[in-house]
Design an enzyme around this catalytic site. Structure first.
Site, PDB file in Angstrom:
ATOM      1  N   HIS A 104       3.666  -2.361   3.299  1.00  0.00           N
ATOM      2  CA  HIS A 104       3.471  -0.939   3.038  1.00  0.00           C
ATOM      3  C   HIS A 104       4.740  -0.322   2.454  1.00  0.00           C
ATOM      4  CE1 HIS A 104       0.242  -1.845   5.852  1.00  0.00           C
ATOM      5  NE2 HIS A 104      -0.391  -0.797   5.357  1.00  0.00           N
ATOM      6  N   ASP A 126       0.853  -1.185   0.000  1.00  0.00           N
ATOM      7  CA  ASP A 126       0.000   0.000   0.000  1.00  0.00           C
ATOM      8  C   ASP A 126       0.890   1.237   0.000  1.00  0.00           C
ATOM      9  OD1 ASP A 126      -2.090  -1.735   0.133  1.00  0.00           O
ATOM     10  OD2 ASP A 126      -2.784  -1.132   2.126  1.00  0.00           O
TER      11      ASP A 126
END
Length: 256
Positions: free
Chosen positions: A207, A60
């Site tokens: 992430h 992400d």
């Protein structure tokens, strides 16, 4: 005597009216509750049921790009492709990174425009959050995205339906690296490789901007390979049609 009889008659009529009103509303509430409980629950894809020993890594990207090049270089070194879910703000701030991700053969995924809790938005607001990123990425790369990850993993039936209407498969994960907690490299590696839900078809959450992710990535990749897993992008892992969802978020092919 007559007045008293009329009074009691009025009371009786009022009692009957009130009883009827509450019975009707009680029936309506019960009917709505039953309807809601039997209505189809829309689910995102948490993992894929497959005999292939494959898993997908996903990143992400919502804040910062300090580690993007490092991550891309590591992925190139190990000759694997993954999936990046990007917010509209990140796309706008780092257009060259978006192009580099696409050029390297990785999936471009939609992570909404403003990283909001999208079930709290109106239907129009949901569509705006999706379409804005769609247009930005297509303008930069020519790619029409088909993967969407809700911010915070927060979703409801309406969001998944609207995402589908916009051409998206909604993607969650069944293995969280917890890299966002900044516990360190070893914590990330151990969390992924020893996760109780790691299996064929797993989708792993990482992430782009977490403190130790770039440093941990080589060990995660090597550990997955040692376990016999092939790492593929989500677009190559999921079924695009003829599938159904199990109650636990597993995507199952209907082809025999």
């Amino acid at each position: 005597m007559l007045k008293r009889s009329i009074l009691w008659l009025c009371v009786l009529i009022a009692i009957v009216g009130i009883t009827y009103y509450y019975q009707q509303n009680l029936f309506k509430s019960a009917f709505n509750a039953i309807t809601a409980s039997t209505a189809k629950k829309e689910l995102p894809i948490y993992n894929v049921q497959t005999d292939k020993k494959q898993v997908a890594l996903s990143f992400d990207a919502a804040w910062g790009n300090e580690d993007t090049k490092h991550i891309l270089d590591t992925l190139k070194k190990y000759k694997i492709n993954v999936t990046f879910f990007m917010t509209g703000g990140w796309v706008e701030s780092y257009p060259d990174d978006v192009k580099a991700i696409q050029k390297a053969g990785h999936d471009l995924g939609n992570h909404s425009e403003h990283h909001k809790h999208m079930p709290q938005l109106s239907t129009g607001g949901m569509c705006d959050e999706l379409n804005s990123v769609t247009e930005k990425v297509k303008s930069l790369t020519g790619v029409t995205m088909c993967l969407f990850r809700p911010p915070y993993g927060d979703y409801d039936n309406n969001l998944i339906v609207q995402a589908k209407n916009c051409g998206y498969y909604t993607i969650q994960w069944n293995v969280d690296s917890l890299d966002w907690k900044n516990y360190g490299v070893d914590s990330i590696v151990n969390t992924v490789l020893n996760h109780k839900d790691l299996k064929n078809g797993s989708i792993i959450l990482m992430h782009n901007g977490a403190k130790y992710t770039a440093e941990a990535l080589p060990k995660v990749i090597e550990g997955l390979k040692e376990k016999g897993y092939e790492i593929v992008p989500i677009s190559k892992l999921i079924y695009k049609d003829n599938f159904h969802m199990e109650h636990d978020g597993s995507q199952v092919s209907d082809k025999k």
